[in-house]
Structures are given as C-alpha cells and as structure tokens.
Design an enzyme around this catalytic site. Structure first.
Site, PDB file in Angstrom:
ATOM      1  N   HIS A  13      -1.784 -45.382  -3.101  1.00 37.81           N
ATOM      2  CA  HIS A  13      -2.395 -44.215  -3.736  1.00 37.81           C
ATOM      3  C   HIS A  13      -2.109 -42.982  -2.884  1.00 37.81           C
ATOM      4  CE1 HIS A  13      -5.019 -41.439  -5.555  1.00 37.81           C
ATOM      5  NE2 HIS A  13      -5.913 -41.458  -4.593  1.00 37.81           N
TER       6      HIS A  13
ATOM      7  N   CYS B 134      -9.588 -43.547  -8.363  1.00 39.96           N
ATOM      8  CA  CYS B 134      -8.218 -43.663  -7.828  1.00 39.96           C
ATOM      9  C   CYS B 134      -7.664 -45.076  -7.922  1.00 39.96           C
ATOM     10  CB  CYS B 134      -8.177 -43.154  -6.394  1.00 39.96           C
ATOM     11  SG  CYS B 134      -8.678 -41.435  -6.310  1.00 39.96           S
TER      12      CYS B 134
ATOM     13  N   ASN C 174      -3.113 -35.096  -4.900  1.00 39.63           N
ATOM     14  CA  ASN C 174      -3.807 -36.332  -5.272  1.00 39.63           C
ATOM     15  C   ASN C 174      -4.064 -36.311  -6.778  1.00 39.63           C
ATOM     16  OD1 ASN C 174      -5.652 -38.389  -5.718  1.00 39.63           O
ATOM     17  ND2 ASN C 174      -6.902 -37.930  -3.915  1.00 39.63           N
TER      18      ASN C 174
HETATM   19  O1  UT7 Z   1      -8.471 -40.054  -3.597  1.00 44.15           O
HETATM   20  C1  UT7 Z   1      -9.760 -40.448  -3.250  1.00 44.15           C
HETATM   21  C2  UT7 Z   1      -9.874 -40.753  -1.819  1.00 44.15           C
HETATM   22  N1  UT7 Z   1      -9.834 -39.554  -1.044  1.00 44.15           N
HETATM   23  C3  UT7 Z   1      -9.436 -39.606   0.200  1.00 44.15           C
HETATM   24  O2  UT7 Z   1      -9.051 -40.652   0.656  1.00 44.15           O
HETATM   25  C4  UT7 Z   1      -9.521 -38.375   1.054  1.00 44.15           C
HETATM   26  C5  UT7 Z   1      -9.988 -38.725   2.440  1.00 44.15           C
HETATM   27  N2  UT7 Z   1     -10.190 -37.614   3.310  1.00 44.15           N
HETATM   28  C6  UT7 Z   1      -9.184 -36.801   3.751  1.00 44.15           C
HETATM   29  O3  UT7 Z   1      -8.063 -36.936   3.326  1.00 44.15           O
HETATM   30  C7  UT7 Z   1      -9.483 -35.771   4.797  1.00 44.15           C
HETATM   31  O4  UT7 Z   1     -10.756 -36.011   5.335  1.00 44.15           O
HETATM   32  C8  UT7 Z   1      -9.404 -34.296   4.265  1.00 44.15           C
HETATM   33  C9  UT7 Z   1      -7.943 -33.919   3.999  1.00 44.15           C
HETATM   34  C10 UT7 Z   1     -10.210 -34.167   3.009  1.00 44.15           C
HETATM   35  C11 UT7 Z   1      -9.959 -33.307   5.296  1.00 44.15           C
HETATM   36  O5  UT7 Z   1      -9.281 -33.439   6.536  1.00 44.15           O
HETATM   37  P1  UT7 Z   1     -10.126 -33.548   7.891  1.00 44.15           P
HETATM   38  O6  UT7 Z   1      -9.149 -33.566   8.985  1.00 44.15           O
HETATM   39  O7  UT7 Z   1     -11.026 -34.755   7.741  1.00 44.15           O
HETATM   40  O8  UT7 Z   1     -10.932 -32.184   7.927  1.00 44.15           O
HETATM   41  P2  UT7 Z   1     -12.511 -31.914   7.900  1.00 44.15           P
HETATM   42  O9  UT7 Z   1     -13.070 -32.209   6.550  1.00 44.15           O
HETATM   43  O10 UT7 Z   1     -13.137 -32.600   9.069  1.00 44.15           O
HETATM   44  O11 UT7 Z   1     -12.539 -30.356   8.148  1.00 44.15           O
HETATM   45  C12 UT7 Z   1     -12.054 -29.765   9.344  1.00 44.15           C
HETATM   46  C13 UT7 Z   1     -12.234 -28.264   9.274  1.00 44.15           C
HETATM   47  C14 UT7 Z   1     -13.645 -27.841   8.901  1.00 44.15           C
HETATM   48  O12 UT7 Z   1     -13.941 -26.682   9.659  1.00 44.15           O
HETATM   49  P3  UT7 Z   1     -14.808 -26.782  11.008  1.00 44.15           P
HETATM   50  O13 UT7 Z   1     -16.116 -27.376  10.580  1.00 44.15           O
HETATM   51  O14 UT7 Z   1     -14.024 -27.670  11.919  1.00 44.15           O
HETATM   52  O15 UT7 Z   1     -14.880 -25.363  11.448  1.00 44.15           O
HETATM   53  C15 UT7 Z   1     -13.538 -27.452   7.446  1.00 44.15           C
HETATM   54  O16 UT7 Z   1     -14.476 -26.479   7.069  1.00 44.15           O
HETATM   55  O17 UT7 Z   1     -11.374 -27.724   8.252  1.00 44.15           O
HETATM   56  C16 UT7 Z   1     -12.144 -26.875   7.366  1.00 44.15           C
HETATM   57  N3  UT7 Z   1     -11.561 -26.938   6.041  1.00 44.15           N
HETATM   58  C17 UT7 Z   1     -10.531 -26.163   5.644  1.00 44.15           C
HETATM   59  N4  UT7 Z   1      -9.842 -25.188   6.277  1.00 44.15           N
HETATM   60  C18 UT7 Z   1      -8.848 -24.606   5.603  1.00 44.15           C
HETATM   61  C19 UT7 Z   1     -11.889 -27.777   5.027  1.00 44.15           C
HETATM   62  N5  UT7 Z   1     -11.077 -27.542   3.971  1.00 44.15           N
HETATM   63  C20 UT7 Z   1     -10.231 -26.563   4.336  1.00 44.15           C
HETATM   64  C21 UT7 Z   1      -9.171 -25.904   3.675  1.00 44.15           C
HETATM   65  N6  UT7 Z   1      -8.507 -24.937   4.343  1.00 44.15           N
HETATM   66  N7  UT7 Z   1      -8.794 -26.217   2.413  1.00 44.15           N
END
Ligand code: UT7
Length: 333
Positions: free
Chosen positions: A260, A116, A290
C-alpha cells in the site's frame, strides 16, 4: 485451504483525473513545503477530481481499462465489488452506481469498506465467489475521491498533503492455467478506530452532525500519524510472514512486492526489516500520493503495463490502514 477452482487476474486497469497537484501548488494554500512532504512521505504530486466527478466516475474508467486488458465486455461480468472509503453517497454503495454506469442491468454489486486494505479484502471476496463456483467473472475495483473531504488549509496539512484521488481495477476469472490468485491473510483491530478516522457525519454520538462537530473539526479526516506509522510497519512485517507461510513461500520466492502506498518510509522500513531487495519493491506514491483502496490496484496496473511483472512471476500485495485493518495476498501472474 481446498479450492474447487483456481482463479486468475485476467486484466488490470487504472485511472486518475486530469488535474495534477504538485507539492509546490500546496504551498500557496497552507503552511507546508515541497521539502517537508517529500522527506516525510516521498510524495511529489497527486491528482484531484474537479467539477461534478465522483468516485464511481474514476472507477468506471479503471474498470473499462481492466475489461479491455482482459478482452472482455462489461456484459461478461457476474459481480461487481467496489472497495472505497470515499463513496459517491452515504447510500447506496458506489458499487450500485458503478454497476449502472457500466449498463449492467441486474448484475449483483457490493461495497467493501476496509479503507486502505479494502482492495485486498475485496479481491479475497471476489476470489471466493469464483472458486466456490458461484460466479465466473468478477470486477474488483478500488477507487477513492479523497479531495472533497480534505481540509486544504494549514490546520489540515498533516493529512491533506498525503492523499490523492484515483482508481484501479482487476477482472478475476476461473483459471486452469498456472496463473492464479493464492491465499490471503486478513486482519482488523477496531480498538484503534479513532487513530485514523472521519468521525462525522455519522450515527454515533446522538446526532448525525452538529455545530460542535464542525467546530471540533470532526468532519475532516483525523490521523495520529506517528502512531499509525509504527503500527503499519509492525503489522506489514507480520502479514508478509503470515501470508507467505500460508502459501508455503519464502521472501526469496517472491519476485515483486506491491505494498500500500501510504508512505515511502513505511515500505522502506518493512523491506529493511525483512531483507527484501529494493529492486523487488515497486512504488508510485511519488506521483499519486496515498489513494487508499485504489493504491494497490493502481500500482499493479502500472507494473503490468510497464512489463515489470512477467508471466509466472510471484507477486505479494500488502496493506495497512484505518480500522485498523491490514491484509496480505499473493498471486502468480
Ligand atoms: O493509509 C493509511 C495509513 N496511513 C499511514 O500509514 C500514515 C502513517 N504516518 C505517516 O506517514 C507519518 O506519520 C506522516 C507523514 C503523516 C507525518 O510524518 P511525521 O514524521 O510522523 O511527522 P509528525 O506528524 O510527527 O509532524 C512533525 C512536524 C510537526 O511539527 P512540530 O510539532 O514538530 O513543530 C507537524 O506540525 O511536522 C509538522 N507538519 C507539517 N509541516 C509541514 C505536519 N504536517 C505538515 C505539513 N507541512 N504538511
């Protein structure tokens, strides 16, 4: 740093493939929802390639648009730099494929693989080639076709809903005007490589790819989302400060911040921490998701074409991504 010559952005361009995927469209493929994707990331849609289109095909269109904006032809170019994490082939680099598609005969071309942050690394390299006097006009492209390697099922949903395909490009050239690219700050920290990676196929681990790798899903991108999120916020704040200091500027001197486009929430946190007014922060992640190395040049092109960026404006660009890598740069338009 003493530069022999100043360098400016002579033109910008972008391109996305025609197939638009709304969040709703993903609901039929995996257990996800429009609400979850919007709330967590800000994304509403993204574009995916179809048929035989590859990364370099997106790059060609962005490059042509940038050349047109710069009122140049491809034959004017002295060097092609291509930033991508999703090349057309394992080798040769996509820069060579792009070079041929632009009919550039024997003009040199090189790939930059810094994920990125790749576009900012590439722009810094392009700038140095010109300021040193080696070349006059350099094409810098960031392009990605993520969609072929995404797992579009519930198992891959944490990554696959976030990424889109697209390309952005700039033409750099030597400049006597006030319009110029200033200094960059670049960083990497490979100890966190496995927090966001596509592990296989690859030469590490004693084989290129085997049955176990497929079973353990090593052929799909993996991300520890929360871990990456926290590092992104911290490092972006640091690199804004570092880049501004390097160029003897303050936050208030900057007219536009182009971060980004990984997550709207990351950029909002950075802005809140640094006291950056929201009208100075531009975003297009809602439309495109992204796009890794393509995100910043796509956003830059949109801001130029919408006339948000005006002559004399100072623009900050900042990125964080896999590696980890992160970078900041400033230019005067
Ligand atoms: O470009 C390179 C750099 N990348 C980044 O900077 C990305 C950085 N990270 C993020 O932007 C965020 O961490 C995400 C958008 C990827 C995820 O958001 P989050 O608030 O950190 O969610 P999480 O990964 O902690 O997941 C929360 C819940 C989980 O369920 P439980 O364990 O709470 O029951 C996941 O299984 O959301 C669930 N989940 C989804 N639910 C519906 C994960 N992906 C999805 C999805 N749809 N697509």
């Amino acid at each position: 740093m003493n530069h022999l010559r100043h360098v400016k952005i002579a033109g910008t361009g972008m391109y996305v493939p025609p197939k638009k995927i709304d969040n709703k469209d993903l609901e039929s493929l995996m257990d996800t929802s429009d609400e979850w994707i919007r709330q967590r990331s800000g994304i509403e849609s993204r574009y995916h390639i179809e048929g035989a289109v590859g990364t370099s095909d997106l790059a060609v269109e962005a490059a042509k648009n940038a050349l047109k904006a710069a009122q140049m032809s491809a034959q004017d170019l002295d060097l092609v730099i291509f930033a991508t994490l999703s090349p057309d082939h394992q080798f040769p680099g996509s820069s060579a494929i792009l070079q041929a598609k632009l009919n550039l005969d024997t003009v040199p071309s090189m790939d930059i693989k810094c994920q990125c942050s790749g576009f900012l690394y590439a722009m810094n390299v392009g700038k140095l080639f010109i300021s040193s006097g080696q070349y006059e006009k350099v094409l810098v492209v960031g392009a990605e076709a993520h969609s072929p390697v995404l797992d579009m099922t519930t198992e891959g949903r944490d990554v696959s809903v976030l990424f889109g395909d697209g390309a952005g490009a700039v033409i750099l050239e030597a400049s006597d005007s006030e319009s110029r690219v200033l200094d960059f700050a670049l960083h990497s920290q490979g100890e966190f490589a496995d927090k966001l990676w596509l592990e296989k196929p690859g030469t590490a681990g004693g084989n290129w790819i085997n049955e176990t790798d497929y079973k353990e899903r090593r052929h799909f991108p993996y991300m520890e989302g929360r871990y990456v999120f926290k590092h992104a916020v911290t490092r972006l704040v640091e690199v804004v400060n570092e880049t501004l200091e390097l160029n003897q500027l303050k936050v208030d001197d900057i007219d536009h911040f182009l971060f980004h486009q990984a997550n709207l929430r990351i950029n909002e946190k950075v802005a809140a921490t640094m006291g950056i007014p929201s009208e100075k922060i531009h975003s297009n992640i809602m439309k495109y998701g992204n796009c890794s190395a393509a995100s910043i040049p796509m956003l830059l092109d949109e801001c130029v074409r919408n006339e948000k960026i005006k002559t004399g404006d100072k623009v900050f660009m900042g990125a964080f991504g896999a590696g980890f890598t992160w970078a900041g740069g400033v230019f005067v338009w």
